[in-house]
Design a protein around this motif. Structure first.
Motif, PDB file in Angstrom:
ATOM      1  N   MET A   1       0.846  -1.200   0.000  1.00 25.90           N
ATOM      2  CA  MET A   1       0.000   0.000   0.000  1.00 25.90           C
ATOM      3  C   MET A   1       0.879   1.247   0.000  1.00 25.90           C
ATOM      4  N   THR A   2       0.490   2.243  -0.776  1.00 28.94           N
ATOM      5  CA  THR A   2       1.244   3.496  -0.894  1.00 28.94           C
ATOM      6  C   THR A   2       0.326   4.668  -0.570  1.00 28.94           C
ATOM      7  N   ARG A   3       0.754   5.527   0.355  1.00 27.73           N
ATOM      8  CA  ARG A   3      -0.015   6.718   0.742  1.00 27.73           C
ATOM      9  C   ARG A   3       0.780   7.958   0.370  1.00 27.73           C
ATOM     10  N   VAL A   4       0.162   8.852  -0.413  1.00 29.49           N
ATOM     11  CA  VAL A   4       0.840  10.076  -0.827  1.00 29.49           C
ATOM     12  C   VAL A   4      -0.069  11.271  -0.605  1.00 29.49           C
ATOM     13  N   ILE A   5       0.534  12.408  -0.381  1.00 28.12           N
ATOM     14  CA  ILE A   5      -0.205  13.667  -0.404  1.00 28.12           C
ATOM     15  C   ILE A   5      -0.113  14.241  -1.809  1.00 28.12           C
ATOM     16  N   HIS A   6      -1.260  14.542  -2.368  1.00 31.01           N
ATOM     17  CA  HIS A   6      -1.352  15.127  -3.713  1.00 31.01           C
ATOM     18  C   HIS A   6      -1.729  16.600  -3.562  1.00 31.01           C
ATOM     19  N   THR A   7      -0.828  17.475  -3.986  1.00 31.94           N
ATOM     20  CA  THR A   7      -1.057  18.907  -3.881  1.00 31.94           C
ATOM     21  C   THR A   7      -0.617  19.574  -5.182  1.00 31.94           C
ATOM     22  N   GLY A   8      -0.793  20.872  -5.258  1.00 31.79           N
ATOM     23  CA  GLY A   8      -0.392  21.623  -6.450  1.00 31.79           C
ATOM     24  C   GLY A   8      -0.862  23.057  -6.354  1.00 31.79           C
ATOM     25  N   ASP A   9      -0.476  23.852  -7.341  1.00 32.57           N
ATOM     26  CA  ASP A   9      -0.916  25.250  -7.425  1.00 32.57           C
ATOM     27  C   ASP A   9      -0.670  25.993  -6.120  1.00 32.57           C
ATOM     28  N   THR A  10       0.564  25.883  -5.620  1.00 34.43           N
ATOM     29  CA  THR A  10       0.939  26.585  -4.393  1.00 34.43           C
ATOM     30  C   THR A  10       1.302  28.042  -4.665  1.00 34.43           C
ATOM     31  N   HIS A  11       1.753  28.361  -5.865  1.00 38.47           N
ATOM     32  CA  HIS A  11       1.977  29.737  -6.304  1.00 38.47           C
ATOM     33  C   HIS A  11       2.834  30.543  -5.320  1.00 38.47           C
ATOM     34  N   VAL A  12       3.913  29.937  -4.868  1.00 37.11           N
ATOM     35  CA  VAL A  12       4.825  30.632  -3.963  1.00 37.11           C
ATOM     36  C   VAL A  12       5.361  31.888  -4.656  1.00 37.11           C
ATOM     37  N   LEU A 216      -5.289  13.323   0.126  1.00 33.32           N
ATOM     38  CA  LEU A 216      -4.535  12.180   0.624  1.00 33.32           C
ATOM     39  C   LEU A 216      -4.985  10.985  -0.210  1.00 33.32           C
ATOM     40  N   VAL A 217      -4.044  10.422  -0.988  1.00 30.06           N
ATOM     41  CA  VAL A 217      -4.380   9.359  -1.936  1.00 30.06           C
ATOM     42  C   VAL A 217      -3.677   8.075  -1.505  1.00 30.06           C
ATOM     43  N   THR A 218      -4.453   7.000  -1.439  1.00 32.35           N
ATOM     44  CA  THR A 218      -3.919   5.690  -1.051  1.00 32.35           C
ATOM     45  C   THR A 218      -4.105   4.715  -2.210  1.00 32.35           C
ATOM     46  N   PHE A 219      -3.019   4.021  -2.569  1.00 30.94           N
ATOM     47  CA  PHE A 219      -3.053   2.986  -3.587  1.00 30.94           C
ATOM     48  C   PHE A 219      -2.839   1.638  -2.896  1.00 30.94           C
ATOM     49  N   GLY A 220      -3.656   0.666  -3.220  1.00 29.40           N
ATOM     50  CA  GLY A 220      -3.473  -0.651  -2.636  1.00 29.40           C
ATOM     51  C   GLY A 220      -4.723  -1.484  -2.768  1.00 29.40           C
ATOM     52  N   PRO A 221      -4.622  -2.762  -2.477  1.00 33.98           N
ATOM     53  CA  PRO A 221      -5.793  -3.641  -2.562  1.00 33.98           C
ATOM     54  C   PRO A 221      -6.917  -3.149  -1.655  1.00 33.98           C
ATOM     55  N   ASP A 222      -8.075  -2.983  -2.230  1.00 33.33           N
ATOM     56  CA  ASP A 222      -9.259  -2.565  -1.472  1.00 33.33           C
ATOM     57  C   ASP A 222      -9.020  -1.271  -0.710  1.00 33.33           C
ATOM     58  N   ALA A 223      -8.252  -0.346  -1.300  1.00 27.13           N
ATOM     59  CA  ALA A 223      -7.915   0.914  -0.614  1.00 27.13           C
ATOM     60  C   ALA A 223      -9.166   1.692  -0.242  1.00 27.13           C
ATOM     61  N   ALA A 224     -10.150   1.677  -1.124  1.00 20.22           N
ATOM     62  CA  ALA A 224     -11.381   2.436  -0.872  1.00 20.22           C
ATOM     63  C   ALA A 224     -12.547   1.522  -0.506  1.00 20.22           C
ATOM     64  N   GLY A 225     -12.236   0.273  -0.230  1.00 19.93           N
ATOM     65  CA  GLY A 225     -13.307  -0.674   0.034  1.00 19.93           C
ATOM     66  C   GLY A 225     -13.797  -1.279  -1.266  1.00 19.93           C
ATOM     67  N   ASP A 231      -8.014   5.268  -3.133  1.00 23.34           N
ATOM     68  CA  ASP A 231      -8.842   5.993  -2.184  1.00 23.34           C
ATOM     69  C   ASP A 231      -8.363   7.440  -2.146  1.00 23.34           C
ATOM     70  N   ILE A 232      -9.275   8.385  -2.393  1.00 22.64           N
ATOM     71  CA  ILE A 232      -8.937   9.807  -2.432  1.00 22.64           C
ATOM     72  C   ILE A 232      -9.741  10.522  -1.356  1.00 22.64           C
ATOM     73  N   ARG A 233      -9.028  11.142  -0.424  1.00 22.24           N
ATOM     74  CA  ARG A 233      -9.692  11.856   0.660  1.00 22.24           C
ATOM     75  C   ARG A 233      -9.197  13.291   0.717  1.00 22.24           C
ATOM     76  N   ARG A 234     -10.103  14.191   1.004  1.00 22.04           N
ATOM     77  CA  ARG A 234      -9.805  15.618   1.060  1.00 22.04           C
ATOM     78  C   ARG A 234      -9.376  16.007   2.463  1.00 22.04           C
ATOM     79  N   ARG A 235      -8.272  16.766   2.563  1.00 24.18           N
ATOM     80  CA  ARG A 235      -7.790  17.263   3.840  1.00 24.18           C
ATOM     81  C   ARG A 235      -7.753  18.793   3.785  1.00 24.18           C
ATOM     82  N   ALA A 236      -8.203  19.436   4.848  1.00 23.87           N
ATOM     83  CA  ALA A 236      -8.306  20.898   4.880  1.00 23.87           C
ATOM     84  C   ALA A 236      -7.023  21.537   5.382  1.00 23.87           C
ATOM     85  N   LEU A 237      -6.781  22.767   4.932  1.00 24.73           N
ATOM     86  CA  LEU A 237      -5.670  23.586   5.406  1.00 24.73           C
ATOM     87  C   LEU A 237      -6.222  24.813   6.124  1.00 24.73           C
TER      88      LEU A 237
END
Length: 444
Positions: A1-12, A216-225, A231-237
């Motif tokens: 299973m692989t868990r990554v944070i997917h982000t973008g458009d930070t416009h520093v 927060l994106v998780t790749f793996g067997p039955d990641a989202a059921g 499995d893609i989940r939204r996290r707030a800032l």
């Protein structure tokens, strides 16, 4: 299973509303994503482009970004990224510099494997050049694959890129496309592939009313059921608060009503955007903006959308325009060299035919004086001058340079202590060109 944070458009580096506080906010939001990555012990951070707002970021923004990436590197979490349209240069990319420093991996047609997932990259490509793309990617030997890309893909808003065509013509069966460019977070399924935008990490436009965050994106067997491996989940800032004040004025109502509506909002350190519609009496945007800042707002902008129809003859008088111009310039943190150029362009004493040569001469006279190109602190605390435009002219769905009046800011630790030399080693003197911005040729 692989868990990554997917982000973008930070416009520093984006000094929104010409505010140095807002400029720091964009770097702080990027830092918050990285801190969450470290605290959450994810396997990687995937950035889908537009790390910088400008293709020639100034040195404080560059150094602040490096400081943030070093925190991630110290935690042994890889930073995987592609190049967006805002930061793209004709030659080497800033992402290449970070890769040479060991702080990032630029994704491409070869797989970068993290856990059981192979990541590929597709930089932003103008519409006119997309017919030449063949979407040829090298094979991989792991369970899952994801394509990280920057562009406006179907079926989302402003789309100009055929997602189904990309998936059909690719050599790899992607489980997900992790996208950047559209600042609105969204997710959809196209031909059994999950396609998602995390949205921007700070509000770069008045249209971006929803809270900011990342995926927060998780790749793996039955990641989202069930049978789904993604499995893609939204996290707030927690970002700079914005107060969106909508006022519909009726007959006999004016500035007093607008002030009452503003008082209904929490203004503390917020960006306040006031939208006036309906009828009612005339309002003075500057007076409303001053009221909001006096009540605690960081920045206030008023957009009066009313159309006033009258048959009466209106007499218009103006205050001294020179005073108005001087007041606006005082809020723009211009360097002395920039003020010299502005004076040459605006003065009546130089014939129009001679302005170009005069500007050239003034710049050449100061070219060896580095201090002349440093911004000059205004008398007030922020010098927050901008047009009275609640939309803030910050759209991001085009392919323009979007050059702004960027000035010095701070890095994520509150200061800049070192710079990066041409060989990738730290040095005490950085390379800066005449406009105070860093040139890619200085490093790559």
């Amino acid at each position: 299973m692989t868990r990554v944070i997917h982000t973008g458009d930070t416009h520093v580096g984006y000094a929104q509303y010409h505010s140095q506080v807002r400029r720091q906010d964009f770097l702080d939001a990027f830092g918050a994503v990285i801190d969450d990555s470290i605290d959450g012990d994810v396997d990687a951070v995937v950035h889908a482009g537009d790390l910088f707002h400008d293709r020639r970021p100034e040195l404080p923004d560059l150094m602040g970004t490096i400081s943030v990436l070093r925190r991630l590197d110290d935690a042994d979490i890889p930073f995987l990224a592609v190049v967006g349209n805002h930061e793209s240069t004709r030659g080497g990319q800033w992402l290449d510099l970070f890769e040479r420093l060991g702080l990032a991996t630029r994704l491409g047609d070869e797989p970068t494997v993290v856990g059981d997932t192979a990541f590929y990259g597709l930089d932003h490509v103008p519409v006119s050049r997309r017919d030449d793309l063949d979407y040829a990617f090298a094979g991989h030997g792991v369970d899952h694959a994801a394509l990280v890309a920057h562009g406006l893909f179907e079926p989302f808003g402003y789309a100009d890129w055929d997602t189904a065509e990309v998936l059909a013509e690719s050599d790899i069966d992607f489980d997900a496309m992790l996208l950047g460019d559209n600042h609105k977070p969204d997710v959809a399924e196209v031909d059994d592939t999950w396609v998602t935008y995390p949205g921007s990490t700070e509000r770069a436009s008045a249209s971006e009313r929803e809270g900011r965050g990342y995926n927060l994106v998780t790749f793996g067997p039955d990641a989202a059921g069930g049978d789904d491996c993604v499995d893609i989940r939204r996290r707030a800032l927690d970002t700079r608060p914005f107060a969106f004040v909508e006022v519909e004025l009726h007959e006999g109502e004016g500035e007093s009503r607008v002030r009452d509506r503003i008082r209904e909002h929490d203004l503390a350190d917020a960006v306040v955007l006031v939208d006036v519609t309906g009828g009612g009496d005339p309002v003075t945007p500057a007076a409303i903006e001053t009221f909001a800042t006096d009540e605690g707002a960081l920045i206030a902008r008023v957009n009066d959308r009313r159309e006033v129809e009258t048959d009466a003859e209106i007499e218009v008088s103006f205050a001294d325009p020179e005073d108005a111009v001087r007041e606006r310039l005082d809020g723009m943190d211009l360097s002395q060299a920039a003020r010299d150029v502005e004076g040459a362009v605006r003065t009546d004493s130089i014939p129009d035919a001679n302005v170009r040569e005069t500007v050239k001469d003034r710049v050449e006279e100061r070219i060896d004086d580095v201090a002349a190109f440093e911004r000059v602190e205004p008398d007030d605390s922020e010098g927050d001058a901008d047009e009275n435009d609640a939309d803030g002219d910050e759209g991001d769905t085009d392919e323009s340079d979007a050059d702004d009046d960027n000035a010095d800011g701070n890095d994520a630790d509150g200061g800049v202590t070192d710079e990066i030399g041409k060989d990738g080693e730290e040095t005490n003197s950085g390379a800066r060109d005449g406009d105070g911005q860093v040139s890619m040729e200085d490093y790559l």
